[in-house]
Write an enzyme that holds these catalytic residues in place. Structure first.
Site: not given
Length: 301
Positions: A121, A173, A176-177, A180
Site C-alpha cells: 500500500s 491487504k 486493509h482495502n 479503506e
C-alpha cells in the site's frame, strides 16, 4: 542487494527509484519500452525481456511481480520458472487473491523456488512516504529479503512486517482495502450531507482543512481529500463512477464465510456498484479521493 521488477507502472517505477536511492540495484522489465528506457535513464537498468532480466541478476535471485491479479501473475510465473535456479524467490507485490497465492506458493515450492506474497500500500506517494508492506510466506526468504523491505517501507522498523505464512500478506491487504472502502464511503457521505445543507452555504474545502488538525477524524486520507478539494472544490467534470479492483468483494465474501458481520464494508462495496448506475456527489467524492491517494484514473463527464 539486487531485485528484479516485472511491471513498471507508476508504482513499480517508484519502488525501483526508492530502492536505487537506498543503494540497491534494480533490473526492471515491462512490455512498454518507454518505461524500461526511463528506468535506465534514472540510474537503474531497464531490459526488454524476462530472459534478459533473469540474466542480469545474480543467484539467489529475487524477482518482484507487479502485474494485474489473475492470469497475468500465472503467466509471468510460467515465463520465469524455466529461467530460474533453485533457491530463487518470486515476490507477488500485487493485489492477488490469497487463495491463488497459496496455490502458487505450493506449486513453486515443489519446483525448488520460494514464493513470497507482499500486500503493498502507498500508491503514487510511496516514493516519498514509503510503502506499507504486509508480507506472507516462509521465514527464510523473507529474512533474506529484509533489506529490500526495509528500504521500501517508511523506515527500517516501521510500516512493514512478516504477518504469517503463505497467503497471509495478501489476506491482510485484502482486509486493509475493505477497511479503506468503508473509510472513503464515510467521508464521502459526510461531505455530501454538508453540501446538501444549502442554506448554510458550507465551504467543504475549508471544513476539510479544519478537520486536518485536532479532529478525531484527521488522517492521511483526509489530507489527500482536502488537497483534492483545493484543486476542484465542486468536483466539476467528474462522473460518479467508482470502480472496484476486487479486494472489497473478496473481503465481503470472507466475512460471510467466517460468519462475521461487516455491514460498513459490504455497503461501501454496494455503493460502488451503484455508482455505475447514476451520477451523484457522494460517489464523485470517492472518485476524486482514489485519484488523490493512488493516482487512479477518474472518469470525467
Amino acid at each position: 542487494m539486487e531485485l528484479g521488477i516485472i511491471g513498471l507502472g507508476k508504482m513499480g517505477f517508484n519502488m525501483a527509484e526508492r530502492l536505487r536511492l537506498a543503494g540497491h540495484k534494480v533490473v526492471g522489465f515491462d512490455f512498454n519500452k518507454e518505461a524500461t528506457a526511463k528506468l535506465t535513464a534514472s540510474g537503474n537498468l531497464g531490459v526488454n525481456s524476462v530472459e534478459e532480466l533473469v540474466k542480469n541478476l545474480s543467484a539467489p535471485r529475487a524477482i518482484w511481480i507487479m502485474v494485474p491479479a489473475g492470469d497475468p501473475v500465472d503467466q509471468t510465473i510460467a515465463q520465469l520458472e524455466p529461467l530460474m535456479e533453485k533457491g530463487d524467490t518470486i515476490i507477488d507485490g500485487g493485489n492477488s487473491n490469497y487463495k491463488n497465492t497459496q496455490r502458487r506458493h505450493d506449486e513453486v515450492a515443489a519446483k525448488g523456488f520460494h514464493f513470497v506474497d507482499c500486500g503493498t500500500s502507498g500508491g503514487v506517494w510511496g516514493l516519498k512516504e514509503g510503502y506499507s508492506l504486509m508480507i506472507g510466506g516462509d521465514k527464510e526468504p523473507v529474512e533474506r529479503l529484509t533489506p529490500i523491505f526495509q528500504a521500501l517501507a517508511p523506515s527500517a522498523t516501521e510500516g512493514w512486517g512478516h504477518v504469517g505464512p503463505s497467503g497471509a500478506g495478501h489476506f491482510v491487504k485484502m482486509v486493509h482495502n475493505g477497511i479503506e472502502y468503508g473509510m472513503m464511503q464515510a467521508f464521502a457521505e459526510g461531505f455530501s450531507i454538508m453540501k446538501a445543507k444549502e442554506p448554510l452555504n458550507l465551504d467543504l474545502t475549508q471544513i476539510a482543512h479544519i478537520w486536518q488538525k485536532g479532529s478525531v477524524v484527521r488522517s492521511w486520507l483526509l489530507d489527500l481529500t482536502a488537497s483534492a478539494l483545493d484543486k476542484n472544490p465542486t468536483l466539476d467534470g467528474l462522473e460518479a463512477w467508482v470502480p472496484d479492483s476486487g479486494e472489497g468483494r473478496w473481503t465481503v465474501t470472507e466475512a460471510i464465510d467466517l460468519n462475521i458481520s461487516a455491514p460498513v464494508i459490504t455497503e461501501s462495496l454496494i455503493r460502488r456498484l451503484r455508482s455505475r448506475e447514476e451520477n451523484n456527489f457522494t460517489d464523485r467524492m470517492i472518485s476524486i479521493m482514489r485519484g488523490a491517494f493512488g493516482g487512479h484514473d477518474v472518469k470525467k463527464s
